[in-house]
Design an enzyme around this catalytic site. Structure first.
Site, PDB file in Angstrom:
ATOM      1  N   ARG A 200      11.194  44.718  12.882  1.00 59.49           N
ATOM      2  CA  ARG A 200       9.864  43.711  12.076  1.00 59.49           C
ATOM      3  C   ARG A 200      10.051  42.491  12.245  1.00 59.49           C
ATOM      4  O   ARG A 200       9.184  41.394  13.119  1.00 59.49           O
ATOM      5  CB  ARG A 200       8.928  44.522  11.047  1.00 59.49           C
TER       6      ARG A 200
ATOM      7  N   CYS B 237       8.196  40.041   2.470  1.00 60.72           N
ATOM      8  CA  CYS B 237       7.582  41.351   3.088  1.00 60.72           C
ATOM      9  C   CYS B 237       6.669  41.940   4.257  1.00 60.72           C
ATOM     10  O   CYS B 237       6.201  40.943   4.381  1.00 60.72           O
ATOM     11  CB  CYS B 237       8.113  42.835   2.548  1.00 60.72           C
TER      12      CYS B 237
END
Length: 278
Positions: free
Chosen positions: A179, A237
């Site tokens: 990611r 995050c």
């Protein structure tokens, strides 16, 4: 409370203390929505801390955003939490969402809070007292919790735009390497791929071992690779959950100039006027 984490043994010894409040902060992983959370059981006496529906800012479409101090205080009072309480937070995935709740309390000025190392799996494995969670709303004697918000522990997108280019600041991203580099898609399809410029990747699983925090020496060794001595650390995050895991690891390793980018990639990945690296 002298440490940011406590052991199953510590909690077992203090389980019936009148000033102790145990909070079940379980949420499901966004990357594994079908994962079991053992939701039919809880630690004896635990109260459910509803991150998603109660302890988040519901006026925004960005998930898990910190509520106002007033809203946080009111929700704590309804949960029977007072300012004198010692709070232990756990979740059913080991260590996942519980560090987020610890950070929330600290950001609201309540220092007497810790994460249960290993969470509910470790508690069950040690055959400690559990009870059925019937999922019915519980009523508690109203608490007197009063938040005292500490802004330096919370970072917003405007500040990130400035700090990402600062020599003495490092942004650490807890998402997976895929990611981070945009080589795998975001679980929230509306978001772009990539990462905040000049940020570095520390997948939250690196600081955990079988659902527990790694020993302090191992955490220090992991973090030394990022050359972060005397730097301000901002943790990010996907939605502000796992950022708090690596923030907790940093604190255990001796770093204290820390904050969480509350909007994290759920915000940054949908903004049109911010830079993104892949």
């Amino acid at each position: 409370m002298t440490q940011p984490i406590v052991s199953v043994n510590w909690l077992s010894k203090h389980l019936d203390h009148p000033d102790l409040v145990i909070l079940d902060a379980t949420i499901k992983k966004v990357t594994a929505p079908d994962e079991s959370t053992n939701s039919n059981l809880k630690i004896k006496g635990a109260r459910f801390f509803d991150i998603k529906n109660v302890f988040s800012d519901i006026t925004t479409d960005i998930p898990n955003m910190l509520p106002t101090a007033e809203a946080f205080s009111e929700a704590c009072k309804s949960l029977g939490i007072s300012s004198h309480h010692t709070i232990v937070v756990y979740d059913t995935l080991g260590i996942y969402s519980s560090p987020r709740v610890r950070w929330m309390f600290i950001a609201m000025g309540h220092q007497n809070v810790a994460v249960l190392d290993g969470g509910f799996p470790a508690w069950q494995k040690a055959e400690q007292p559990c009870e059925i969670d019937d999922a019915k709303p519980q009523e508690y004697n109203r608490g007197d919790f009063k938040a005292s918000y500490i802004p330096k522990l919370v970072t917003n997108a405007k500040t990130v735009l400035i700090e990402m280019n600062a020599e003495n600041t490092l942004i650490l991203d807890a998402r997976s390497p895929g990611r981070f580099t945009a080589s795998e898609p975001e679980p929230r399809k509306s978001l772009k791929g990539g990462h905040i410029p000049n940020s570095m990747n520390l997948h939250y699983t690196k600081v955990l071992d079988d659902g527990k925090m790694r020993p302090t020496a191992e955490l220090q060794e992991i973090l030394q690779h990022f050359n972060i001595e005397d730097k301000k650390l901002i943790f990010t995050c996907g939605s502000g959950i796992t950022a708090c895991i690596i923030m907790l690891a940093a604190e255990l390793a001796g770093y204290h100039d820390v904050s969480v980018y509350d909007g994290s990639w759920s915000e940054w990945g949908q903004l049109d006027d911010v830079p993104i690296q892949c």
